[in-house]
Every structure is written in C-alpha cells, then in structure tokens.
Motif scaffolding. Structure first.
Motif, PDB file in Angstrom:
ATOM      1  N   VAL A 186      13.610  -8.569  28.514  1.00  0.00           N
ATOM      2  CA  VAL A 186      13.497  -7.408  29.397  1.00  0.00           C
ATOM      3  C   VAL A 186      13.675  -7.783  30.872  1.00  0.00           C
ATOM      4  O   VAL A 186      14.162  -6.972  31.660  1.00  0.00           O
ATOM      5  CB  VAL A 186      12.167  -6.657  29.141  1.00  0.00           C
ATOM      6  CG1 VAL A 186      10.986  -7.406  29.688  1.00  0.00           C
ATOM      7  CG2 VAL A 186      12.230  -5.249  29.654  1.00  0.00           C
ATOM      8  N   ASP A 187      13.342  -9.009  31.261  1.00  0.00           N
ATOM      9  CA  ASP A 187      13.493  -9.420  32.660  1.00  0.00           C
ATOM     10  C   ASP A 187      14.870 -10.000  32.980  1.00  0.00           C
ATOM     11  O   ASP A 187      15.194 -10.245  34.146  1.00  0.00           O
ATOM     12  CB  ASP A 187      12.406 -10.415  33.041  1.00  0.00           C
ATOM     13  CG  ASP A 187      12.460 -11.698  32.221  1.00  0.00           C
ATOM     14  OD1 ASP A 187      12.979 -11.678  31.085  1.00  0.00           O
ATOM     15  OD2 ASP A 187      11.960 -12.726  32.704  1.00  0.00           O
ATOM     16  N   ALA A 188      15.723 -10.199  31.981  1.00  0.00           N
ATOM     17  CA  ALA A 188      17.027 -10.829  32.194  1.00  0.00           C
ATOM     18  C   ALA A 188      17.987  -9.998  33.059  1.00  0.00           C
ATOM     19  O   ALA A 188      18.674 -10.570  33.910  1.00  0.00           O
ATOM     20  CB  ALA A 188      17.677 -11.190  30.867  1.00  0.00           C
ATOM     21  N   PRO A 189      18.078  -8.671  32.880  1.00  0.00           N
ATOM     22  CA  PRO A 189      18.978  -7.920  33.765  1.00  0.00           C
ATOM     23  C   PRO A 189      18.598  -8.045  35.249  1.00  0.00           C
ATOM     24  O   PRO A 189      19.459  -8.230  36.108  1.00  0.00           O
ATOM     25  CB  PRO A 189      18.849  -6.475  33.268  1.00  0.00           C
ATOM     26  CG  PRO A 189      18.499  -6.619  31.822  1.00  0.00           C
ATOM     27  CD  PRO A 189      17.577  -7.812  31.792  1.00  0.00           C
ATOM     28  N   ALA A 190      17.311  -7.989  35.556  1.00  0.00           N
ATOM     29  CA  ALA A 190      16.869  -8.132  36.942  1.00  0.00           C
ATOM     30  C   ALA A 190      17.161  -9.538  37.469  1.00  0.00           C
ATOM     31  O   ALA A 190      17.573  -9.704  38.620  1.00  0.00           O
ATOM     32  CB  ALA A 190      15.387  -7.807  37.065  1.00  0.00           C
ATOM     33  N   ALA A 191      16.971 -10.557  36.626  1.00  0.00           N
ATOM     34  CA  ALA A 191      17.252 -11.935  37.026  1.00  0.00           C
ATOM     35  C   ALA A 191      18.741 -12.109  37.311  1.00  0.00           C
ATOM     36  O   ALA A 191      19.128 -12.772  38.284  1.00  0.00           O
ATOM     37  CB  ALA A 191      16.790 -12.909  35.945  1.00  0.00           C
ATOM     38  N   TYR A 192      19.583 -11.505  36.485  1.00  0.00           N
ATOM     39  CA  TYR A 192      21.030 -11.561  36.702  1.00  0.00           C
ATOM     40  C   TYR A 192      21.389 -10.903  38.041  1.00  0.00           C
ATOM     41  O   TYR A 192      22.153 -11.453  38.838  1.00  0.00           O
ATOM     42  CB  TYR A 192      21.759 -10.873  35.545  1.00  0.00           C
ATOM     43  CG  TYR A 192      23.227 -10.654  35.808  1.00  0.00           C
ATOM     44  CD1 TYR A 192      24.117 -11.724  35.811  1.00  0.00           C
ATOM     45  CD2 TYR A 192      23.720  -9.381  36.070  1.00  0.00           C
ATOM     46  CE1 TYR A 192      25.465 -11.529  36.066  1.00  0.00           C
ATOM     47  CE2 TYR A 192      25.064  -9.183  36.322  1.00  0.00           C
ATOM     48  CZ  TYR A 192      25.933 -10.248  36.325  1.00  0.00           C
ATOM     49  OH  TYR A 192      27.262 -10.053  36.588  1.00  0.00           O
ATOM     50  N   ALA A 193      20.822  -9.724  38.308  1.00  0.00           N
ATOM     51  CA  ALA A 193      21.098  -9.019  39.561  1.00  0.00           C
ATOM     52  C   ALA A 193      20.654  -9.846  40.764  1.00  0.00           C
ATOM     53  O   ALA A 193      21.355  -9.913  41.777  1.00  0.00           O
ATOM     54  CB  ALA A 193      20.417  -7.657  39.553  1.00  0.00           C
ATOM     55  N   THR A 194      19.511 -10.496  40.651  1.00  0.00           N
ATOM     56  CA  THR A 194      19.013 -11.343  41.736  1.00  0.00           C
ATOM     57  C   THR A 194      19.955 -12.506  42.003  1.00  0.00           C
ATOM     58  O   THR A 194      20.253 -12.831  43.158  1.00  0.00           O
ATOM     59  CB  THR A 194      17.595 -11.865  41.410  1.00  0.00           C
ATOM     60  OG1 THR A 194      16.735 -10.732  41.271  1.00  0.00           O
ATOM     61  CG2 THR A 194      17.067 -12.789  42.479  1.00  0.00           C
ATOM     62  N   ARG A 195      20.453 -13.145  40.926  1.00  0.00           N
ATOM     63  CA  ARG A 195      21.401 -14.255  41.093  1.00  0.00           C
ATOM     64  C   ARG A 195      22.686 -13.777  41.769  1.00  0.00           C
ATOM     65  O   ARG A 195      23.239 -14.458  42.639  1.00  0.00           O
ATOM     66  CB  ARG A 195      21.720 -14.908  39.754  1.00  0.00           C
ATOM     67  CG  ARG A 195      20.615 -15.797  39.237  1.00  0.00           C
ATOM     68  CD  ARG A 195      21.054 -16.668  38.070  1.00  0.00           C
ATOM     69  NE  ARG A 195      21.625 -15.910  36.962  1.00  0.00           N
ATOM     70  CZ  ARG A 195      20.920 -15.298  36.017  1.00  0.00           C
ATOM     71  NH1 ARG A 195      19.590 -15.361  36.052  1.00  0.00           N
ATOM     72  NH2 ARG A 195      21.509 -14.642  35.037  1.00  0.00           N
ATOM     73  N   LEU A 196      23.166 -12.606  41.394  1.00  0.00           N
ATOM     74  CA  LEU A 196      24.367 -12.042  42.025  1.00  0.00           C
ATOM     75  C   LEU A 196      24.143 -11.827  43.513  1.00  0.00           C
ATOM     76  O   LEU A 196      24.995 -12.177  44.341  1.00  0.00           O
ATOM     77  CB  LEU A 196      24.744 -10.708  41.384  1.00  0.00           C
ATOM     78  CG  LEU A 196      25.522 -10.719  40.090  1.00  0.00           C
ATOM     79  CD1 LEU A 196      25.786  -9.284  39.645  1.00  0.00           C
ATOM     80  CD2 LEU A 196      26.834 -11.461  40.236  1.00  0.00           C
ATOM     81  N   ARG A 197      23.027 -11.221  43.857  1.00  0.00           N
ATOM     82  CA  ARG A 197      22.724 -10.943  45.255  1.00  0.00           C
ATOM     83  C   ARG A 197      22.610 -12.240  46.062  1.00  0.00           C
ATOM     84  O   ARG A 197      23.120 -12.328  47.168  1.00  0.00           O
ATOM     85  CB  ARG A 197      21.441 -10.131  45.369  1.00  0.00           C
ATOM     86  CG  ARG A 197      21.606  -8.730  44.796  1.00  0.00           C
ATOM     87  CD  ARG A 197      20.309  -7.981  44.757  1.00  0.00           C
ATOM     88  NE  ARG A 197      19.917  -7.649  46.119  1.00  0.00           N
ATOM     89  CZ  ARG A 197      18.732  -7.154  46.447  1.00  0.00           C
ATOM     90  NH1 ARG A 197      17.830  -6.954  45.517  1.00  0.00           N
ATOM     91  NH2 ARG A 197      18.461  -6.857  47.687  1.00  0.00           N
ATOM     92  N   THR A 198      21.942 -13.236  45.500  1.00  0.00           N
ATOM     93  CA  THR A 198      21.774 -14.514  46.173  1.00  0.00           C
ATOM     94  C   THR A 198      23.123 -15.188  46.401  1.00  0.00           C
ATOM     95  O   THR A 198      23.404 -15.694  47.496  1.00  0.00           O
ATOM     96  CB  THR A 198      20.851 -15.436  45.362  1.00  0.00           C
ATOM     97  OG1 THR A 198      19.583 -14.779  45.203  1.00  0.00           O
ATOM     98  CG2 THR A 198      20.648 -16.782  46.045  1.00  0.00           C
ATOM     99  N   ALA A 199      23.969 -15.175  45.381  1.00  0.00           N
ATOM    100  CA  ALA A 199      25.294 -15.796  45.482  1.00  0.00           C
ATOM    101  C   ALA A 199      26.148 -15.081  46.534  1.00  0.00           C
ATOM    102  O   ALA A 199      26.879 -15.727  47.281  1.00  0.00           O
ATOM    103  CB  ALA A 199      25.989 -15.778  44.122  1.00  0.00           C
ATOM    104  N   GLN A 200      26.069 -13.766  46.583  1.00  0.00           N
ATOM    105  CA  GLN A 200      26.889 -13.020  47.537  1.00  0.00           C
ATOM    106  C   GLN A 200      26.399 -13.205  48.957  1.00  0.00           C
ATOM    107  O   GLN A 200      27.193 -13.213  49.900  1.00  0.00           O
ATOM    108  CB  GLN A 200      26.942 -11.537  47.155  1.00  0.00           C
ATOM    109  CG  GLN A 200      27.787 -11.336  45.924  1.00  0.00           C
ATOM    110  CD  GLN A 200      27.935  -9.871  45.530  1.00  0.00           C
ATOM    111  OE1 GLN A 200      27.509  -8.981  46.244  1.00  0.00           O
ATOM    112  NE2 GLN A 200      28.542  -9.646  44.387  1.00  0.00           N
ATOM    113  N   ARG A 201      25.097 -13.369  49.135  1.00  0.00           N
ATOM    114  CA  ARG A 201      24.565 -13.636  50.473  1.00  0.00           C
ATOM    115  C   ARG A 201      24.991 -15.018  50.977  1.00  0.00           C
ATOM    116  O   ARG A 201      25.209 -15.206  52.158  1.00  0.00           O
ATOM    117  CB  ARG A 201      23.039 -13.561  50.476  1.00  0.00           C
ATOM    118  CG  ARG A 201      22.532 -12.158  50.405  1.00  0.00           C
ATOM    119  CD  ARG A 201      21.020 -12.146  50.530  1.00  0.00           C
ATOM    120  NE  ARG A 201      20.514 -10.844  50.188  1.00  0.00           N
ATOM    121  CZ  ARG A 201      19.449 -10.630  49.445  1.00  0.00           C
ATOM    122  NH1 ARG A 201      18.763 -11.639  48.952  1.00  0.00           N
ATOM    123  NH2 ARG A 201      19.063  -9.412  49.170  1.00  0.00           N
ATOM    124  N   ALA A 202      25.073 -15.993  50.055  1.00  0.00           N
ATOM    125  CA  ALA A 202      25.432 -17.357  50.411  1.00  0.00           C
ATOM    126  C   ALA A 202      26.916 -17.496  50.730  1.00  0.00           C
ATOM    127  O   ALA A 202      27.324 -18.421  51.434  1.00  0.00           O
ATOM    128  CB  ALA A 202      25.052 -18.312  49.296  1.00  0.00           C
TER     129      ALA A 202
END
Length: 75
Positions: free
Chosen positions: A58-74
């Motif tokens: 259940v927490d995997a979609p949010a974790a994926y979204a967080t990784r995307l956001r972090t990668a795009q900020r970097a």
C-alpha cells in the motif's frame, strides 16, 4: 444506516489494506494498468506475489512518487 452497519469504504480508501491490486495502484498513480505493469517489470514500483496474484504494498505508490519528485528536483 443503523448502528450495526459499517459504512461502505471504497477499496482505494480502506485504511486497513496492506496490499493493492495493480488496478488500484494504477488508479492511485493516475496511470494505466499497462504502464503500472511496466513499472513493476522494471522494478520501479515494488510488488510481491501472494500465491499467484501480483500485489503492490500500500505504501509503494507513494514511495515511487517520492523517488520521482526527488530525481526531478536533482536534475
């Protein structure tokens, strides 16, 4: 509704869920099932097999979204 009935909670909003179906995870991410299966295949979206069924924690979609956001900020 009488005092013994429980309210109908949509499956996507049920706080007791541990796993989601691929369709439920795709809906949370606002992507299609095919795209969701692609993310699972590449390992970008965590999933497990429960018997013969593919399930997403259940927490995997949010974790994926967080990784995307972090990668795009970097970038």
């Amino acid at each position: 509704m009488d005092e013994h009935e429980t309210p109908d909670i949509p499956a996507d909003d049920d706080p007791t869920l541990v796993f989601l179906t691929v369709t439920e995870a795709a809906r949370r991410l606002r992507i299609g099932r095919t795209t969701c299966f692609g993310l699972i295949r590449t390992g970008e979206l965590e999933s497990v097999m429960v018997g013969g069924l593919r399930r997403i924690p259940v927490d995997a979609p949010a974790a994926y979204a967080t990784r995307l956001r972090t990668a795009q900020r970097a970038a």
